[in-house]
Write an enzyme that holds these catalytic residues in place. Structure first.
Site, PDB file in Angstrom:
ATOM      1  N   GLY A 168     -60.010  44.267 -84.418  1.00 22.88           N
ATOM      2  CA  GLY A 168     -61.228  45.042 -84.177  1.00 22.88           C
ATOM      3  C   GLY A 168     -61.567  44.997 -82.698  1.00 22.88           C
ATOM      4  O   GLY A 168     -60.697  44.755 -81.853  1.00 22.88           O
ATOM      5  N   ARG A 250     -65.811  32.920 -87.561  1.00 17.30           N
ATOM      6  CA  ARG A 250     -66.796  32.041 -88.185  1.00 17.30           C
ATOM      7  C   ARG A 250     -66.088  30.790 -88.687  1.00 17.30           C
ATOM      8  O   ARG A 250     -64.931  30.863 -89.120  1.00 17.30           O
ATOM      9  CB  ARG A 250     -67.475  32.743 -89.376  1.00 17.30           C
ATOM     10  CG  ARG A 250     -68.532  33.775 -88.980  1.00 17.30           C
ATOM     11  CD  ARG A 250     -69.792  33.128 -88.402  1.00 17.30           C
ATOM     12  NE  ARG A 250     -70.774  34.110 -87.984  1.00 17.30           N
ATOM     13  CZ  ARG A 250     -70.862  34.646 -86.768  1.00 17.30           C
ATOM     14  NH1 ARG A 250     -69.993  34.310 -85.842  1.00 17.30           N
ATOM     15  NH2 ARG A 250     -71.816  35.511 -86.479  1.00 17.30           N
ATOM     16  N   GLU A 279     -72.614  24.061 -87.890  1.00 14.81           N
ATOM     17  CA  GLU A 279     -72.951  24.115 -86.466  1.00 14.81           C
ATOM     18  C   GLU A 279     -74.375  23.621 -86.301  1.00 14.81           C
ATOM     19  O   GLU A 279     -75.264  24.131 -86.983  1.00 14.81           O
ATOM     20  CB  GLU A 279     -72.823  25.555 -85.950  1.00 14.81           C
ATOM     21  CG  GLU A 279     -71.384  26.018 -85.928  1.00 14.81           C
ATOM     22  CD  GLU A 279     -71.217  27.470 -85.475  1.00 14.81           C
ATOM     23  OE1 GLU A 279     -72.209  28.089 -85.070  1.00 14.81           O
ATOM     24  OE2 GLU A 279     -70.097  27.968 -85.536  1.00 14.81           O
ATOM     25  N   HIS A 298     -69.970  27.338 -80.115  1.00 10.33           N
ATOM     26  CA  HIS A 298     -70.286  28.742 -80.421  1.00 10.33           C
ATOM     27  C   HIS A 298     -70.920  29.457 -79.212  1.00 10.33           C
ATOM     28  O   HIS A 298     -72.074  29.865 -79.250  1.00 10.33           O
ATOM     29  CB  HIS A 298     -71.232  28.826 -81.644  1.00 10.33           C
ATOM     30  CG  HIS A 298     -71.230  30.173 -82.311  1.00 10.33           C
ATOM     31  ND1 HIS A 298     -71.486  30.335 -83.646  1.00 10.33           N
ATOM     32  CD2 HIS A 298     -71.015  31.422 -81.825  1.00 10.33           C
ATOM     33  CE1 HIS A 298     -71.424  31.624 -83.961  1.00 10.33           C
ATOM     34  NE2 HIS A 298     -71.142  32.301 -82.861  1.00 10.33           N
TER      35      HIS A 298
HETATM   36  O1  LIG Z   1     -72.305  37.960 -82.593  1.00 10.16           O
HETATM   37  C1  LIG Z   1     -71.908  37.054 -83.323  1.00 10.16           C
HETATM   38  O2  LIG Z   1     -71.526  37.263 -84.471  1.00 10.16           O
HETATM   39  C2  LIG Z   1     -71.919  35.713 -82.828  1.00 10.16           C
HETATM   40  O3  LIG Z   1     -71.253  34.867 -83.325  1.00 10.16           O
HETATM   41  C3  LIG Z   1     -72.818  35.437 -81.691  1.00 10.16           C
HETATM   42  O4  LIG Z   1     -72.172  34.852 -80.652  1.00 10.16           O
END
Ligand SMILES: O=C(O)C(=O)CO
Length: 333
Positions: A168, A250, A279, A298
């Site tokens: 993506g 994630r 987290e 993150h």
């Molecule tokens: O935009 C997102 O999904 C994030 O993880 C923020 O950094």
């Protein structure tokens, strides 16, 4: 637009940490309420929750600056006039999408504007994991540098095969950024071939082929029921012993116990993570004992410019949505 018609509409910003330029976009049109608390990423923070529940009744839109879940409790407290949830993130797994759909609430996110910044972190993780920055920095901090020819020897990006799980916006930006590193071959897996892949000279392969042939594997997919725990004992078992695994999606894409075992047993070479479960990762977490793991808290989208652009896009989605114009980046629910 003339804001006088919409000033009676209330918009809630879920955190006190929202760039002033974005706040102004909202304030020009609406009555803006703002939580006093910084709740971005604070898992289990109850302070923010109570404030949100107190402020949200009667609001027409919600700017969500948090990885915390948007619960049914919050949606119930809001009331039926809530029209738009605008998450200041690309990922929306925490936004309760099924419930939003059931309630007829629109969801917008902030894709694309963060792809360059997240891709930079992916490149950083590739380099820091493959060149073993964790244990090398540890040597510097301890004042115990290995001085022999045979130091901690890393893996070359040069002449390698780089596999992107999910080509993506972020995955494409990673390939672009790696184009100066003399990578031999870019391959990618996903639902379908991407038209953008041709210009990037990236080749569509099955997930198994990607796992078996890549020297570097970058996970850049959203968390869904389908992608949850996609990196597990079985898929790690298909990777090469020299493989470097990087995750900028994630934490829940990965079975962390299985990743720990694979790194501990040197079944794969190294890993670099910008996202974990939970987290923050507790400081005594077993993953942090691994010399061949490099972890960041993150920070993928955490640059001044990117956070500003994300916040402004989130605000403009609400401005458009509440003034009868098309949403700029709606999530298909
Ligand atoms: O935009 C997102 O999904 C994030 O993880 C923020 O950094």
């Amino acid at each position: 637009t003339n804001g006088t018609m919409t000033k009676n509409l209330k918009v809630l910003v879920s955190s006190n940490d929202y760039p002033p330029t974005a706040l102004k976009l909202l304030e020009d049109h609406f009555t803006v309420l703002q939580s006093r608390y910084l709740n971005f990423g604070q898992e289990g923070s109850t302070l923010g929750r109570e404030e949100i529940l107190k402020l949200i009744p009667g609001c027409s839109a919600l700017v969500w600056i948090s990885n915390l879940p948007i619960t049914n409790e919050i949606l119930d407290a809001a009331g039926a006039q809530l029209k738009i949830v605008s998450t200041v993130s690309a990922g929306y797994n925490h936004c309760n999408p099924e419930e939003l759909r059931a309630r007829g609430i629109q969801l917008t996110n902030t894709p694309n504007v963060l792809s360059p910044a997240v891709a930079e972190v992916a490149v950083g993780l590739i380099l820091s994991a493959s060149r073993r920055f964790t244990e090398n920095l540890d040597q510097v901090r301890r004042g115990e540098w290995e001085i022999g020819f045979d130091k901690v020897l890393g893996q070359d990006l040069r002449d390698s095969t780089v596999g992107i799980i999910g080509l993506g916006g972020i995955g494409q930006a990673v390939v672009k950024r790696l184009s100066g590193f003399d990578v031999a071959r870019f391959i990618y897996s996903g639902h379908r071939e991407k038209p953008e892949a041709k210009a990037l000279r990236a080749e569509f392969v099955s997930q198994d082929t990607l796992l078996e042939q890549s020297d570097f594997i970058v996970a850049a997919v959203p968390l869904t029921n389908e992608t949850k725990l996609m990196i597990n004992k079985e898929t790690l078992g298909k990777m090469k012993p020299n493989a470097v695994f990087v995750n900028v999606g994630r934490g829940d894409l990965v079975d962390q116990d299985a990743l720990y075992d694979a790194l501990k047993n040197k079944q794969i070479y190294a890993a670099g993570l910008d996202v974990t479960t939970p987290e923050p990762l507790p400081k005594d977490h077993k993953l942090l004992t691994l010399p061949n793991l490099f972890v960041l808290p993150h920070i993928g989208s955490a640059t001044v410019r990117t956070r500003r652009e994300m916040a402004e896009l989130a605000a403009n989605n609400i401005v458009n949505g509440l003034t009868g114009k098309p949403l700029l980046s709606p999530v298909k629910l």
